[in-house]
Scaffold this motif. Structure first.
Motif, mmCIF file in Angstrom:
data_model
loop_
_atom_site.group_PDB
_atom_site.id
_atom_site.type_symbol
_atom_site.label_atom_id
_atom_site.label_comp_id
_atom_site.label_asym_id
_atom_site.label_seq_id
_atom_site.Cartn_x
_atom_site.Cartn_y
_atom_site.Cartn_z
ATOM 1 N N MET A 167 42.782 44.708 32.545
ATOM 2 C CA MET A 167 42.293 46.333 32.469
ATOM 3 C C MET A 167 43.289 47.790 33.131
ATOM 4 O O MET A 167 42.967 46.644 34.229
ATOM 5 N N TYR A 168 43.328 48.244 33.226
ATOM 6 C CA TYR A 168 43.462 49.374 34.098
ATOM 7 C C TYR A 168 42.816 50.560 33.302
ATOM 8 O O TYR A 168 42.411 50.699 32.192
ATOM 9 N N GLY A 169 42.923 51.898 33.859
ATOM 10 C CA GLY A 169 41.605 52.765 34.092
ATOM 11 C C GLY A 169 41.068 53.870 35.088
ATOM 12 O O GLY A 169 40.648 52.928 36.373
ATOM 13 N N LYS A 170 40.139 54.420 34.815
ATOM 14 C CA LYS A 170 39.412 54.998 35.744
ATOM 15 C C LYS A 170 38.445 55.057 35.929
ATOM 16 O O LYS A 170 37.677 54.134 35.088
ATOM 17 N N GLY A 171 38.587 54.715 37.650
ATOM 18 C CA GLY A 171 37.889 53.918 38.332
ATOM 19 C C GLY A 171 37.169 52.122 38.509
ATOM 20 O O GLY A 171 36.618 51.838 38.865
ATOM 21 N N GLN A 172 38.803 51.790 38.538
ATOM 22 C CA GLN A 172 38.811 50.906 38.431
ATOM 23 C C GLN A 172 38.717 49.976 40.596
ATOM 24 O O GLN A 172 38.925 50.971 41.215
ATOM 25 N N ASN A 173 39.037 48.967 40.476
ATOM 26 C CA ASN A 173 38.922 49.160 41.677
ATOM 27 C C ASN A 173 40.166 49.450 42.957
ATOM 28 O O ASN A 173 41.345 49.131 42.179
#
Length: 282
Positions: A167-173
């Motif tokens: 998954m990807y998006g705002k707040g990822q590592n």
């Protein structure tokens, strides 16, 4: 229905809570840092409980305001998939916490599993495939599932096991590929170093993963293991190019700078058919 979400300030937890709140669900959010939870946009719409899963109170359900359901996302030591800490610490920590919830009357639990439970198997991975985890993270998650299934044989609690793909998006590592790519875009970089990009992966925006988890935990009857994935078998390079196009970014990709990771198969993606079927039934 009152849903407890652990790992509330984590990448996925933040989005799952947002989705549940938008749907009008009563939520109890728990995490180690109360100050971080208070900074979240949903803070005033949920019940916040500061809790260290290594130091659980005897009256756990009382402290958690008696939720009926639990979405268990908390899992430390990521993204170091090779650390033995997953087996030595994270596994017993989650088992102890979840078994306490079960003993104290929780009705339903959804646990975040991982596509790494499939190990080095390639191609389209169905829930019917036997787990063959190859790294400590995958082994720990798979062992937790097995131990919970055994523990629940004479209990009334329902278990859902959501095998999450990428998954990807705002707040990822910040160490993840798309977080680094976004940083390069924002910094105005002309070039971006990456692997050869020919590995096949299955990615979903984190908002879609959160919506799928919300659908599952609120489903009246579904139990068992289910892939949370897109079902698309796309080369990573194509996903990166698509990301750059969506952000109107012109960056030269330096391919082959980094080696392909050795903890995952080269070409794999999830079979989404069961997830699609269950979501249509909700």
């Amino acid at each position: 229905m009152k849903i407890l979400v652990t790992g509330a300030t984590g990448f996925l937890g933040h989005h799952v809570i947002s989705t549940l709140v938008e749907r009008g669900v009563e939520v109890v959010a728990t995490g180690r840092s109360l100050s971080k939870m208070k900074q979240a946009p949903w803070a005033d719409a949920v019940t916040l409980v500061q809790m260290d899963l290594d130091q659980l109170p005897d009256s756990l359900m009382d402290q958690l305001h008696h939720p009926s359901h639990c979405v268990h996302l908390a899992w430390p030591n990521l993204p170091d998939y090779k650390s033995e800490t997953h087996l030595n610490h994270s596994l017993p920590q989650s088992k102890n916490f979840l078994c306490k919830l079960i003993d104290q009357g929780i009705q339903k639990i959804l646990v975040a599993g991982t596509c790494f439970e499939y190990g080095m198997q390639e191609g389209e991975l169905s829930e019917k495939f036997p787990p063959r985890p190859d790294n400590p993270y995958g082994r720990a998650k798979n062992q937790l599932r097995l131990e919970l299934e055994s523990y629940l044989k004479d209990k009334d609690t329902d278990l859902q096991w959501a095998r999450l793909f990428y998954m990807y998006g705002k707040g990822q590592n910040p160490k993840s590929l798309f977080a680094q790519l976004q940083k390069a875009i924002q910094s105005g970089c002309d070039e971006f170093d990456m692997s050869g990009g020919q590995q096949i992966r299955d990615y979903l925006p984190v908002e879609e993963v959160a919506a799928a988890i919300a659908d599952l935990i609120c489903h009246p009857t579904h139990t068992g293991t289910i892939n949370v994935c897109s079902g698309e078998n796309v080369p990573l390079l194509d996903l990166v190019k698509r990301y750059l196009e969506n952000h109107n970014a012109d960056i030269k990709l330096n391919l082959g700078v980094f080696p392909y990771p050795d903890w995952e198969p080269f070409k794999f993606w999830g079979a989404p058919h069961l997830l699609e079927k269950v979501r249509k039934q909700r």
